[in-house]
Design a protein around this motif. Sequence first.
Motif: not given
Length: 509
Positions: A472-487
């Motif tokens: 499960x990958x939550x993204x509610x507390x991330x920005x687009x840049x953070x989500x892309x880097x995390x992905x």
Amino acid sequence: MVAPLIAPLPAGPRGPLPARADELPFPLDLRRDQTEALHAQLARQIREAVLSGLLPGGTPLPGTRTLARTLGVTRGVVETAYAELLADGTAQSLVGRGTRVRDETPAPAPDAPVGGAGGPGWLPVLPPLPVDGPGARPGLDSRVGVTGTATLDRRAWRQAWADAAREDVSGDYADPAGEHRLRAALAAFAGRQRGLGAQAEDVLVTGGTLHALNLIVRALLPPGSRVLMENPGYRAARQVLLDAGHEVVPVPVDADGLIVNADTPAARLVYVTPSHQFPLGGRMCLPRRLALLEWAARHDALIVEDDYDGEFRYGAPPLPPLAALAAQTGAGGRVLYLGTLSKVLTPSVRTGFVVAAPPLLSRLVRARTLLDFGPPTAVQAALTHLLSGGHVDRHIRRSRRWHAQVRAALTGALNGLDGLAHLGGIEAGLHVCLHLHPAIPARDVAAHLAAQGVHVTTLDTYTLGEAPNALLLGHGGLSAAQAGAGGRVIAGAVRRCATRAGVAPYSDA
């Protein structure tokens, strides 16, 4: 005479007060450098000596002048301490006998821990509650259930609380069902956002989804009831039911939601998340919804509809709540609709609501009255201002656009995992489900990511029996840049674990 625990020390403005060891029948250690007043320290230490058995019932206490001289304090300090002990029944004052420990004070039982630190022996042992810990690396915390406040209108937020602070707070306790203005605003909100026809009288304000479920369990379920739950499903809700002594029967789910068929057993209640199944993320299709309503009618059962993440949709047409469909088919009295503002705004408001038929709602209000007599009026006033002024609706539109961009960045970074993994639950909500190739254990990938400071969640604790091999990958507390880097970090971890397992990319899963 009992030896004191401290030796006499020199007097000083901030050190221990002087004491002559041969004049104290119990250990005392009064200090001027403590925030606790001297008389309170003295009373507390005498009380502790009594409770521990050091001063048995009937033991005389030193005279006020003698103890004051011995401790180097004023007589008033000792008199105030003794007055406190007389008031709480620790000591008694008898004419001609002075002040002494109360005669009937029982001696502590041998080897018994003072205060029963372990609690009664009949208390059942409860399993620990699983808690998702924070990620160690900023910007890569993919916990499920985390929401951000990046799109919150701070000016409107501050104004709502300022308006609430100006309201009159005098008078009696508030309505345990919630203030009528807020109930009306929530009913209108559910109608606008989810197409649910409701009036203020159909709404109960709660402290959130779990609070609502606890009220339902308390007010509507007979002891030892059988309850059906999605499997995998919301683990905290499952634990609420288990802790209350009910039988929880897991029912499988797939991409179309809860699977109800001829083999589904009878039960008093079923708990479902049809708008965005938690945790897999699917949406219950219309045939499944109709089958569930038919099952409930056949077995005279209740349905708890947790409208989890129902406001956040990305390109997919909205499905009406199960409660709305039930009303159209004449089964509205069986469905309890649970909504929340914690995900929509911020978890700090701790406010949700239940929409239910009058016979059910009246029982919930009765349970709420006996539990805590209703939600705080100041929070209700602020939320009423936000809802009535259209701020919540505008916030949802901004949040939906924001989270759509975040989700696109996350899914874009994961799209190159063909044959190794595929995404599910991408049409709605604040998390996605990454299903892994059977030869790539989800636990291994999660452990690999944890070593890099990236927190993701496996499905083990959400599942009774064998868990799906997914993250499960939550993204509610991330920005687009953070989500892309995390992905990209997550995709790299999957590829490395696949190489270790001998799974080649682009192979058949």
